[in-house]
Design an enzyme around this catalytic site. Sequence first.
Site, PDB file in Angstrom:
ATOM      1  N   GLU A 442       6.874  12.846  20.265  1.00  0.00           N
ATOM      2  CA  GLU A 442       7.551  13.351  19.058  1.00  0.00           C
ATOM      3  C   GLU A 442       8.919  13.971  19.342  1.00  0.00           C
ATOM      4  O   GLU A 442       9.299  14.967  18.757  1.00  0.00           O
ATOM      5  CB  GLU A 442       6.661  14.362  18.323  1.00  0.00           C
ATOM      6  CG  GLU A 442       5.304  13.837  17.943  1.00  0.00           C
ATOM      7  CD  GLU A 442       5.361  12.509  17.200  1.00  0.00           C
ATOM      8  OE1 GLU A 442       6.326  12.280  16.445  1.00  0.00           O
ATOM      9  OE2 GLU A 442       4.452  11.678  17.388  1.00  0.00           O
ATOM     10  N   GLY A 443       9.672  13.342  20.202  1.00  0.00           N
ATOM     11  CA  GLY A 443      11.017  13.815  20.501  1.00  0.00           C
ATOM     12  C   GLY A 443      11.056  14.607  21.783  1.00  0.00           C
ATOM     13  O   GLY A 443      10.406  15.638  21.904  1.00  0.00           O
TER      14      GLY A 443
END
Length: 600
Positions: A442-443
Amino acid sequence: MAAQALSERDLAFMLYELFDAESLTKRPRYADHSRETFDAAIETGKTVAVKHFLPIRQQVDTNEPTFDGERVHLLPEIKPAVDAVIEAGLAAPETDFEDGGMQLPLIVTNAVQAHLWAAASTTFGYISLTNANANLIEAHGSPEQVEKWVKPMREGRFMGTMAMTEPGAGSGLADLTTTATREEDGSYRITGNKIFISGGDHELSDNIVHLVLARVKGAPKGVKGISLFIVPKFLVNEDGSNGERNDVALAGLFHKMGGRGHTSTALSFGEKGGAVGYLVGEENRGLMYMFHMMNEARIMVGTGAALTALTGYQYSLDYARERPQGRLLANKDPESAPINIVEHPDVRRMLLTQKAYAEGAYALCLYGSQLADDEKTAETEAERAHAHTLLDFLTPIIKSWPSEYGPQANSLAIQVMGGHGYINEHPVEMFYRDNRLNPIHEGTTGIQSLDLLGRKVPMNKFAGYRAVLAEMQQTIEQARDSELSLFAGDLQAALEELQQTTSAVLGATAEKNPDLVFSNSVSYLEMFGHVVIAWIWLRQGLAADAGLQRNPHAEDEHFYRGKLQAMQYFFRSELPKIYHWSKLVKEIDSTSFDMRPEWF
C-alpha cells in the site's frame, strides 16, 4: 511454553484506560453495547484464532498456493478457518445490526480482530480486503451496486480485491494502461493486466469482486483520467446467482518471502474481447474513490505490522522467561545454576526495545481506529471534521511507522532466541518474513514520506499539521503537572525542533530543486513518526501513572511500571534520533541526491 496469543491485559489497558472505549456506549449508535459485550466479542475473536488459525500457522507458511493452469490450490485447512471467522460474525463486526454486523466501534473492532491478525497474519487479508472493498462501494457506488455486490460480501459469499498495480506502472498510477470501453447497455469492457493483486484468485468464496482502475478511451492523461470499475470473476444473474465466467484470467501466482496464505496474483482482463465492468460513481474520478480503500488498507497494513511485532515480542518474552542459560557477570560461582536469559541485561534491552516499538505502534493504530469512528459518530459536526483532519494527516505515519519498526522488533525477537530464533520450529522467523512485506504494501515508505511532507503538511493551509501539533501540545500541558513532567519537557523540545525543521524545508522549496529538497523526505517521516510515537507513549505513561495512583495489586503494579519503563526507554534511546534526521532535512543535505547512477 511460549505465548500463543497477545497480552489480554495490554489490550484491556489500551482500550479502556488509554482510549476509554467504554465511553463510546453513550453514543446512540453503540447504546446497546457495554464493556461486557465488547469483551465478549474480543473473547470470540481469540477463540476463533486459537482454535482455527494457530494450529495451521506453520502449515500455511510451508504450503504455498499453487496454480495448475486452471485452478488455484490453497492449503485445505484455510477455508474452514476463514469460514469460522465469517460464521462468528467477525468479518465486519463494525457494520450495522441489520446488515449482519455487531455494530461495534471501530477501535473495538480492531481489538476484536487483533488475535485473528496475530494468529493468521496476512491470511486474514482475504477478509479485511473484502471489508474495505465493500466499504468503498457502499460509500461511492449506486444503491443497485450496494445490493448486488456489497450484500454478498458482507455475508461472506463474495470476496473482494483492489487491482491497481500494472507491470509497467507500479506506484506510478499516472502511467497505467488498462483501458475501458463504454457499451450501449451502460457497462464497460475492461482490457489490461494487473500484478501483485492480493487475493486475486482462490476458491474460498463463490465470487471475487475486483475493484479495477482503468482509463476510459479518450480520457485525459495522467491521474485525472482514471476511472474505477467493479469487475467480478463471475457475472451475476438477476436472482443473485453466479452466471458465466467473466473475461478475467489468472496469469500466474507470485511467491512471496512471507504472508504465504494470501495469494498474490497476476490477472489478465479481456483476453477474449473484454471483461465486463461496471463504473463506480463518475468517470475520471476513480483514483479519488480508490483512495477510500487505499487509506483504509494503509491503516490495516500498519495494524497488521504492529500486531505481528506484538506477537513476536510476546513469544520471545515467554521464551526468555523459561530458557536457562549462562550467569550474570557479577556471579563468580561456576557451580551455581544457570539463570533464565530474561535476567541478562542485553536480553532485557532487546525485549524492552520490542515492547517500546510494538506497543507504541499498536496504540497508534488503535488511535487511528478511534479517529475513524469519531469521524462518523462523534456528537458534533465540528468534532467529526476534526477527527477527519487528524486521521487524514496521520495516515502516512500510521501506515509507515509500524511497518518500519515492526520488522525491527521481529528481528530482535529472533536475536533474543538465538539459534532457536531462526529455525522454523519457532514462528518468530516467520513473523519477520511476514512483517517485511509491510513497508512495501500500500505504498512504500518513500511514497508515504512524499505524501506527508509534500502534500499532507501544507494541505488546507497546514490544517492537519496544526491539528496534530495541538493534540500533542494538549498532552504536554497535561503531563507538566504530573510525575512525567521531565518527559513533557523532552516532547516539547522535540515538537519545537519538528516545527523549525518543517519551516526550513518547506521554505526551501521556492528556491531549490524540489527533487533535492525532498530527497530527505524519509528522514522527515522518520522524525515526525518518532515524535508522534513519543506522544503516544507519553499518553500511555499518563494512563499507567493514573493506574499506579489507584494502589493496584502487585501484578497490575508490575504492568504499569513496565509501561512507564518502556516510555522512558523510547524517550531516552529513540526520541534523540530526531535531531540527526532534523539536521539532514533542515540543511537540505545533498549526499544521496548528488550520487550519480554511474557511480554505483
